[in-house]
Design a protein around this motif. Structure first.
Motif, short mmCIF file in Angstrom:
data_model
loop_
_atom_site.label_atom_id
_atom_site.label_comp_id
_atom_site.label_asym_id
_atom_site.label_seq_id
_atom_site.Cartn_x
_atom_site.Cartn_y
_atom_site.Cartn_z
N ARG A 71 0.86 -1.18 0.00
CA ARG A 71 0.00 0.00 0.00
C ARG A 71 0.89 1.24 0.00
NH1 ARG A 71 -4.07 0.90 4.94
NH2 ARG A 71 -2.04 1.00 5.98
N PRO A 72 1.25 1.74 -1.19
CA PRO A 72 2.14 2.90 -1.25
C PRO A 72 1.44 4.22 -0.95
CG PRO A 72 1.53 2.25 -3.46
CD PRO A 72 0.94 1.21 -2.53
N GLY A 73 0.10 4.21 -0.94
CA GLY A 73 -0.64 5.42 -0.63
C GLY A 73 -1.67 5.16 0.44
N ASN A 74 -1.59 5.89 1.57
CA ASN A 74 -2.49 5.68 2.69
C ASN A 74 -3.11 7.00 3.12
OD1 ASN A 74 -3.82 4.61 4.95
ND2 ASN A 74 -2.04 4.88 6.26
N ALA A 75 -4.44 7.05 3.12
CA ALA A 75 -5.17 8.25 3.57
C ALA A 75 -4.76 9.49 2.79
CB ALA A 75 -4.97 8.46 5.07
N ILE A 76 -4.68 9.36 1.48
CA ILE A 76 -4.35 10.49 0.62
C ILE A 76 -5.59 11.37 0.46
CG2 ILE A 76 -3.65 11.17 -1.71
CD1 ILE A 76 -2.16 8.51 -1.91
N ALA A 77 -5.45 12.64 0.67
CA ALA A 77 -6.58 13.57 0.60
C ALA A 77 -6.98 13.83 -0.85
CB ALA A 77 -6.23 14.88 1.29
N PHE A 78 -8.28 13.91 -1.07
CA PHE A 78 -8.80 14.36 -2.37
C PHE A 78 -10.12 15.08 -2.10
CE2 PHE A 78 -11.16 10.48 -1.75
CZ PHE A 78 -12.36 10.65 -2.41
N GLY A 79 -10.57 15.86 -3.04
CA GLY A 79 -11.80 16.60 -2.83
C GLY A 79 -11.60 17.74 -1.84
N SER A 80 -12.72 18.30 -1.39
CA SER A 80 -12.66 19.45 -0.50
C SER A 80 -13.47 19.25 0.78
CB SER A 80 -13.17 20.70 -1.23
OG SER A 80 -14.48 20.49 -1.75
N HIS A 81 -13.79 17.98 1.09
CA HIS A 81 -14.60 17.70 2.28
C HIS A 81 -13.95 16.65 3.17
CE1 HIS A 81 -18.05 19.99 0.75
NE2 HIS A 81 -17.78 19.46 -0.43
N GLY A 82 -12.63 16.60 3.15
CA GLY A 82 -11.92 15.68 4.01
C GLY A 82 -11.87 14.24 3.52
N GLN A 83 -12.25 14.01 2.25
CA GLN A 83 -12.21 12.64 1.73
C GLN A 83 -10.76 12.17 1.61
OE1 GLN A 83 -13.53 15.37 0.16
NE2 GLN A 83 -15.28 14.80 -1.11
N THR A 84 -10.58 10.87 1.82
CA THR A 84 -9.26 10.27 1.67
C THR A 84 -9.38 8.96 0.90
OG1 THR A 84 -9.50 9.20 3.83
CG2 THR A 84 -8.30 11.28 3.76
N LEU A 85 -8.23 8.50 0.38
CA LEU A 85 -8.21 7.24 -0.36
C LEU A 85 -6.90 6.51 -0.11
CD1 LEU A 85 -6.18 7.79 -3.01
CD2 LEU A 85 -8.19 8.97 -3.85
N ASP A 86 -6.94 5.22 -0.37
CA ASP A 86 -5.74 4.39 -0.31
C ASP A 86 -5.40 3.88 -1.70
OD1 ASP A 86 -5.70 4.70 2.43
OD2 ASP A 86 -6.41 2.67 2.88
N VAL A 87 -4.13 3.60 -1.93
CA VAL A 87 -3.67 3.00 -3.18
C VAL A 87 -2.90 1.72 -2.87
CG1 VAL A 87 -2.33 3.33 -5.30
CG2 VAL A 87 -3.48 5.29 -4.24
N TRP A 88 -3.27 0.65 -3.55
CA TRP A 88 -2.61 -0.65 -3.41
C TRP A 88 -2.06 -1.07 -4.77
CZ3 TRP A 88 -2.64 -3.57 1.24
CH2 TRP A 88 -3.43 -3.03 2.26
N ARG A 89 -1.03 -1.91 -4.74
CA ARG A 89 -0.46 -2.41 -6.00
C ARG A 89 0.35 -3.67 -5.72
NH1 ARG A 89 4.22 2.28 -6.78
NH2 ARG A 89 5.58 1.56 -5.09
N PRO A 90 0.72 -4.40 -6.77
CA PRO A 90 1.62 -5.55 -6.57
C PRO A 90 2.96 -5.07 -6.02
CG PRO A 90 0.62 -5.59 -8.76
CD PRO A 90 0.29 -4.26 -8.17
N ALA A 91 3.55 -5.86 -5.14
CA ALA A 91 4.83 -5.47 -4.56
C ALA A 91 5.94 -5.44 -5.60
CB ALA A 91 5.20 -6.41 -3.42
N ASP A 92 5.79 -6.25 -6.64
CA ASP A 92 6.79 -6.29 -7.71
C ASP A 92 6.28 -5.55 -8.94
OD1 ASP A 92 4.77 -8.03 -8.32
OD2 ASP A 92 6.06 -9.63 -9.08
#
Length: 295
Positions: free
Chosen positions: A44-65
């Motif tokens: 999970r290279p991205g954790n609780a990344i902010a987007f939007g203007s109302h406090g929304q967050t997102l995570d990003v997952w990917r293969p380790a290789d």
């Protein structure tokens, strides 16, 4: 020894009880999935990344290789009747698609009663815009974006895939959606019979404009509509009716109606402990591979 065993059993029972109190059922499933090896080979290279203007967050997952090649992208929205749920609890779903070779984005969105329709779709469209603009930095290919989700999340998937208004309002070309795999979603559910739906869509002037089936069109992205014959929460007729409407317009659509599978069992089948119960993950990946091309 007997006292030790009894004490261990009591401690384990207390731990389970505490987890049940403080962690949602999907969150518990994600913990079990991790213990069963669901996280092997992913990150999970991205954790609780902010987007939007109302406090929304997102995570990003990917293969380790992941390497240098740009991988196809799946944006996954969780369910919860528009009133509950969070991205972290659905790590099991993100890990499943990531291990299959995708970069996976899991956005949060605002909930009822703080919001009502169409705020959940506006949040969803903002997540698509973020993905278009930033997923390449995580190894994803912004030219190969698919949408997936379960229940209320599947509703967001269907609306963003079919009703052009929401992505266009964010300055996103609706053709960016190359495929959609909604699981157990409501697509033709007016008049609203559940209290959650009535609350989520309270005050809407024209209920038809809330229904994905209203926006069935021939040039819709390829869709795999997944449901289960034993789903009494969002009945299979939703998928069957939407598929018929899309077919009538000449769109590419497939329905998978899994015998004996309930509303919860369909999404649970994405997790490692329950994957053998049905081919939901394998069928979804095969469909996405065809729609998005080589990984």
């Amino acid at each position: 020894m007997r006292r030790w065993l009894l004490g261990t059993a009591l401690a384990f029972g207390l731990l389970v009880a505490l987890i049940a109190v403080f962690v949602s059922p999907p969150g518990i499933l994600s913990l079990i999935d991790a213990l069963a090896g669901g996280g092997i080979g992913v990150e999970r290279p991205g954790n609780a990344i902010a987007f939007g203007s109302h406090g929304q967050t997102l995570d990003v997952w990917r293969p380790a290789d992941a390497g240098d090649a740009k991988r196809p992208v799946v944006i996954f929205w969780y369910g919860g009747g528009w009133v509950k749920g969070d991205r972290a609890a659905y790590a099991f779903a993100a890990r499943a698609f990531a291990r299959a070779g995708f970069v996976v984005v899991v956005p949060d969105y605002r909930k009822v009663p703080a919001i009502r329709f169409p705020a959940m779709l506006q949040d969803g469209a903002k997540a698509v815009r973020w993905t278009r603009d930033h997923v390449a930095a995580f190894g994803g290919d912004p030219a190969r974006i698919a949408l997936s989700g379960h229940s209320a999340g599947a509703y967001t998937v269907a609306m963003l895939a079919l009703d052009r208004r929401w992505l266009q309002a964010e300055g996103v070309d609706p053709r960016i959606v190359r495929a959609a795999v909604p699981l157990c979603g409501p697509y033709d559910f007016y008049p609203w019979t559940s209290s959650r739906a009535r609350e989520a869509f309270k005050g809407v002037a024209d209920p038809r404009m809330t229904q994905p089936i209203t926006f069935a069109r021939g040039d819709a992205p390829p869709m795999l509509l997944i449901t289960g014959t034993a789903d009494t929460t969002v009945r299979p007729r939703n998928a069957l009716r939407l598929a018929a409407a899309l077919h009538a317009h000449g769109a590419v659509v497939t329905v998978k109606n899994y015998p004996g599978q309930t509303h919860e069992a369909i999404v649970m089948a994405l997790s490692r402990p329950f994957r053998a119960r049905s081919s939901v993950l394998a069928d979804s990946v095969a469909f996405l591979d065809t729609a998005l091309g080589d990984r």
